[in-house]
Design a protein around this motif. Sequence first.
Motif, PDB file in Angstrom:
ATOM      1  N   ALA A 195      10.161  -4.814  -7.576  1.00 36.00           N
ATOM      2  CA  ALA A 195       9.689  -3.467  -7.907  1.00 36.00           C
ATOM      3  C   ALA A 195       8.328  -3.205  -7.271  1.00 36.00           C
ATOM      4  N   THR A 196       7.486  -4.235  -7.220  1.00 36.97           N
ATOM      5  CA  THR A 196       6.177  -4.107  -6.583  1.00 36.97           C
ATOM      6  C   THR A 196       6.322  -3.905  -5.081  1.00 36.97           C
ATOM      7  N   PHE A 197       7.217  -4.675  -4.440  1.00 39.75           N
ATOM      8  CA  PHE A 197       7.483  -4.505  -3.010  1.00 39.75           C
ATOM      9  C   PHE A 197       8.054  -3.123  -2.717  1.00 39.75           C
ATOM     10  N   ASP A 198       8.987  -2.662  -3.535  1.00 42.82           N
ATOM     11  CA  ASP A 198       9.577  -1.337  -3.336  1.00 42.82           C
ATOM     12  C   ASP A 198       8.530  -0.239  -3.435  1.00 42.82           C
ATOM     13  N   ALA A 199       7.601  -0.392  -4.359  1.00 41.20           N
ATOM     14  CA  ALA A 199       6.555   0.626  -4.537  1.00 41.20           C
ATOM     15  C   ALA A 199       5.639   0.710  -3.322  1.00 41.20           C
ATOM     16  N   VAL A 200       5.249  -0.425  -2.753  1.00 45.75           N
ATOM     17  CA  VAL A 200       4.359  -0.393  -1.595  1.00 45.75           C
ATOM     18  C   VAL A 200       5.095   0.132  -0.367  1.00 45.75           C
ATOM     19  N   LEU A 201       6.367  -0.201  -0.217  1.00 43.49           N
ATOM     20  CA  LEU A 201       7.128   0.300   0.934  1.00 43.49           C
ATOM     21  C   LEU A 201       7.424   1.789   0.816  1.00 43.49           C
ATOM     22  N   ALA A 202       7.604   2.283  -0.394  1.00 47.76           N
ATOM     23  CA  ALA A 202       7.821   3.717  -0.599  1.00 47.76           C
ATOM     24  C   ALA A 202       6.542   4.511  -0.352  1.00 47.76           C
ATOM     25  N   ALA A 203       5.397   3.933  -0.684  1.00 52.95           N
ATOM     26  CA  ALA A 203       4.119   4.628  -0.519  1.00 52.95           C
ATOM     27  C   ALA A 203       3.702   4.720   0.939  1.00 52.95           C
ATOM     28  N   ALA A 204       4.044   3.724   1.745  1.00 52.81           N
ATOM     29  CA  ALA A 204       3.622   3.698   3.151  1.00 52.81           C
ATOM     30  C   ALA A 204       4.760   3.157   4.020  1.00 52.81           C
ATOM     31  N   PRO A 205       5.833   3.928   4.213  1.00 54.50           N
ATOM     32  CA  PRO A 205       7.000   3.402   4.932  1.00 54.50           C
ATOM     33  C   PRO A 205       6.774   3.175   6.424  1.00 54.50           C
ATOM     34  N   LEU A 206       5.756   3.759   7.016  1.00 53.02           N
ATOM     35  CA  LEU A 206       5.554   3.640   8.451  1.00 53.02           C
ATOM     36  C   LEU A 206       4.618   2.517   8.841  1.00 53.02           C
ATOM     37  N   PHE A 207       4.022   1.849   7.881  1.00 54.70           N
ATOM     38  CA  PHE A 207       3.092   0.764   8.178  1.00 54.70           C
ATOM     39  C   PHE A 207       3.843  -0.561   8.236  1.00 54.70           C
ATOM     40  N   ASP A 208       3.315  -1.483   9.025  1.00 53.27           N
ATOM     41  CA  ASP A 208       3.841  -2.843   9.068  1.00 53.27           C
ATOM     42  C   ASP A 208       3.017  -3.702   8.136  1.00 53.27           C
ATOM     43  N   PHE A 209       3.698  -4.497   7.328  1.00 57.00           N
ATOM     44  CA  PHE A 209       3.027  -5.352   6.369  1.00 57.00           C
ATOM     45  C   PHE A 209       3.345  -6.801   6.659  1.00 57.00           C
ATOM     46  N   ILE A 210       2.424  -7.671   6.358  1.00 58.41           N
ATOM     47  CA  ILE A 210       2.636  -9.107   6.376  1.00 58.41           C
ATOM     48  C   ILE A 210       2.410  -9.587   4.951  1.00 58.41           C
ATOM     49  N   PHE A 211       3.452 -10.122   4.325  1.00 65.38           N
ATOM     50  CA  PHE A 211       3.336 -10.579   2.964  1.00 65.38           C
ATOM     51  C   PHE A 211       3.207 -12.096   2.962  1.00 65.38           C
ATOM     52  N   SER A 212       2.315 -12.591   2.128  1.00 63.07           N
ATOM     53  CA  SER A 212       2.108 -14.025   1.990  1.00 63.07           C
ATOM     54  C   SER A 212       1.904 -14.329   0.516  1.00 63.07           C
TER      55      SER A 212
END
Length: 62
Positions: free
Chosen positions: A44-61
């Motif tokens: 749910a946390t990942f979905d929220a960040v991807l919905a807020a900024a769908p055009l950015f590339d993220f690196i999760f660690s």
Amino acid sequence: MTVTLSYAGPEVRKIYLSAILDLCDRRIVSFAIGDHNDNRLVFATFDAVLAAAPLFDFIFSS
């Protein structure tokens, strides 16, 4: 980052906070609160960040 919080209302129960922290400027970019510390809360946390900024590339660690 997962934090356990206790709610002191009529009944005491645990709630869990899952947050994604931006390591560049140290701000929380997404969070979710749930009754259980499980994969559903994390996703749910990942979905929220991807919905807020769908055009950015993220690196999760972890």
